[in-house]
Design a protein around this motif. Structure first.
Motif, PDB file in Angstrom:
ATOM      1  N   VAL A   4       0.864  -1.171   0.000  1.00  0.00           N
ATOM      2  CA  VAL A   4       0.000   0.000   0.000  1.00  0.00           C
ATOM      3  C   VAL A   4       0.901   1.221   0.000  1.00  0.00           C
ATOM      4  N   ARG A   5       0.612   2.165  -0.876  1.00  0.00           N
ATOM      5  CA  ARG A   5       1.445   3.357  -0.944  1.00  0.00           C
ATOM      6  C   ARG A   5       0.590   4.591  -1.164  1.00  0.00           C
ATOM      7  N   TRP A   6       1.138   5.722  -0.724  1.00  0.00           N
ATOM      8  CA  TRP A   6       0.501   7.016  -0.935  1.00  0.00           C
ATOM      9  C   TRP A   6       0.670   7.451  -2.387  1.00  0.00           C
ATOM     10  N   LYS A   7      -0.361   8.032  -2.957  1.00  0.00           N
ATOM     11  CA  LYS A   7      -0.305   8.667  -4.274  1.00  0.00           C
ATOM     12  C   LYS A   7      -0.523  10.172  -4.133  1.00  0.00           C
ATOM     13  N   LEU A   8      -0.269  10.695  -2.940  1.00  0.00           N
ATOM     14  CA  LEU A   8      -0.570  12.098  -2.674  1.00  0.00           C
ATOM     15  C   LEU A   8       0.216  13.035  -3.576  1.00  0.00           C
ATOM     16  N   ARG A   9       1.487  12.753  -3.794  1.00  0.00           N
ATOM     17  CA  ARG A   9       2.303  13.617  -4.676  1.00  0.00           C
ATOM     18  C   ARG A   9       1.672  13.699  -6.065  1.00  0.00           C
ATOM     19  N   GLU A  10       1.349  12.540  -6.625  1.00  0.00           N
ATOM     20  CA  GLU A  10       0.772  12.511  -7.964  1.00  0.00           C
ATOM     21  C   GLU A  10      -0.570  13.245  -8.009  1.00  0.00           C
ATOM     22  N   PHE A  11      -1.384  13.039  -6.967  1.00  0.00           N
ATOM     23  CA  PHE A  11      -2.686  13.707  -6.923  1.00  0.00           C
ATOM     24  C   PHE A  11      -2.521  15.215  -6.867  1.00  0.00           C
ATOM     25  N   LEU A  12      -1.672  15.679  -5.972  1.00  0.00           N
ATOM     26  CA  LEU A  12      -1.458  17.121  -5.847  1.00  0.00           C
ATOM     27  C   LEU A  12      -0.957  17.711  -7.156  1.00  0.00           C
ATOM     28  N   GLU A  13       0.015  17.045  -7.781  1.00  0.00           N
ATOM     29  CA  GLU A  13       0.550  17.547  -9.057  1.00  0.00           C
ATOM     30  C   GLU A  13      -0.541  17.618 -10.118  1.00  0.00           C
ATOM     31  N   SER A  14      -1.392  16.588 -10.176  1.00  0.00           N
ATOM     32  CA  SER A  14      -2.450  16.581 -11.205  1.00  0.00           C
ATOM     33  C   SER A  14      -3.476  17.684 -10.973  1.00  0.00           C
ATOM     34  N   GLU A  15      -3.607  18.129  -9.726  1.00  0.00           N
ATOM     35  CA  GLU A  15      -4.567  19.186  -9.396  1.00  0.00           C
ATOM     36  C   GLU A  15      -3.915  20.566  -9.296  1.00  0.00           C
ATOM     37  N   GLY A  16      -2.609  20.634  -9.518  1.00  0.00           N
ATOM     38  CA  GLY A  16      -1.908  21.913  -9.461  1.00  0.00           C
ATOM     39  C   GLY A  16      -1.778  22.472  -8.046  1.00  0.00           C
ATOM     40  N   ILE A  17      -1.713  21.586  -7.061  1.00  0.00           N
ATOM     41  CA  ILE A  17      -1.592  21.990  -5.657  1.00  0.00           C
ATOM     42  C   ILE A  17      -0.193  21.616  -5.184  1.00  0.00           C
ATOM     43  N   THR A  18       0.492  22.538  -4.540  1.00  0.00           N
ATOM     44  CA  THR A  18       1.818  22.236  -4.005  1.00  0.00           C
ATOM     45  C   THR A  18       1.690  21.672  -2.594  1.00  0.00           C
ATOM     46  N   GLN A  19       2.743  21.023  -2.146  1.00  0.00           N
ATOM     47  CA  GLN A  19       2.791  20.514  -0.781  1.00  0.00           C
ATOM     48  C   GLN A  19       2.625  21.666   0.206  1.00  0.00           C
ATOM     49  N   TYR A  20       3.252  22.783  -0.078  1.00  0.00           N
ATOM     50  CA  TYR A  20       3.143  23.954   0.783  1.00  0.00           C
ATOM     51  C   TYR A  20       1.695  24.441   0.862  1.00  0.00           C
ATOM     52  N   GLN A  21       1.009  24.472  -0.277  1.00  0.00           N
ATOM     53  CA  GLN A  21      -0.390  24.902  -0.282  1.00  0.00           C
ATOM     54  C   GLN A  21      -1.245  23.974   0.582  1.00  0.00           C
ATOM     55  N   LEU A  22      -1.011  22.663   0.475  1.00  0.00           N
ATOM     56  CA  LEU A  22      -1.764  21.712   1.287  1.00  0.00           C
ATOM     57  C   LEU A  22      -1.494  21.949   2.768  1.00  0.00           C
ATOM     58  N   MET A  23      -0.247  22.205   3.120  1.00  0.00           N
ATOM     59  CA  MET A  23       0.097  22.496   4.512  1.00  0.00           C
ATOM     60  C   MET A  23      -0.643  23.736   5.005  1.00  0.00           C
ATOM     61  N   LYS A  24      -0.705  24.763   4.162  1.00  0.00           N
ATOM     62  CA  LYS A  24      -1.426  25.985   4.537  1.00  0.00           C
ATOM     63  C   LYS A  24      -2.927  25.720   4.659  1.00  0.00           C
ATOM     64  N   LEU A  25      -3.477  24.935   3.742  1.00  0.00           N
ATOM     65  CA  LEU A  25      -4.897  24.600   3.798  1.00  0.00           C
ATOM     66  C   LEU A  25      -5.229  23.798   5.057  1.00  0.00           C
ATOM     67  N   ALA A  26      -4.292  22.965   5.492  1.00  0.00           N
ATOM     68  CA  ALA A  26      -4.509  22.118   6.669  1.00  0.00           C
ATOM     69  C   ALA A  26      -4.575  22.934   7.954  1.00  0.00           C
TER      70      ALA A  26
END
Length: 80
Positions: A4-26
């Motif tokens: 089982v693995r995370w696909k979060l990087r791929e999902f964020l990239e496909s939606e144009g969301i950066t890791q930093y943006q997700l951190m801010k949204l959280a």
């Protein structure tokens, strides 16, 4: 064997969301370390509550439903 693995990087990239943006949204609801580890597929486990918050944040931001399978992948080795 099943992995089982995370696909979060791929999902964020496909939606144009950066890791930093997700951190801010959280806004502290999910730690920066947890988000970073998930993006790098380094988490060895996850609480359902954490996964639910990530999905909730992404759904609110994107305005649509997000499935667990959008963020997590189950891989099966071929049976011999």
């Amino acid at each position: 064997m099943i992995t089982v693995r995370w696909k979060l990087r791929e999902f964020l990239e496909s939606e144009g969301i950066t890791q930093y943006q997700l951190m801010k949204l959280a806004q502290g609801r999910v730690s920066k370390n947890t988000i970073g580890s998930a993006v790098r597929n380094e988490l060895k486990g996850v609480q359902f509550s954490t996964l639910a918050v990530i999905i909730e944040i992404l759904e609110f931001h994107l305005g649509r439903h997000i499935s667990i399978s959008d963020l997590i992948e189950v891989k099966r080795d071929a049976l011999e």
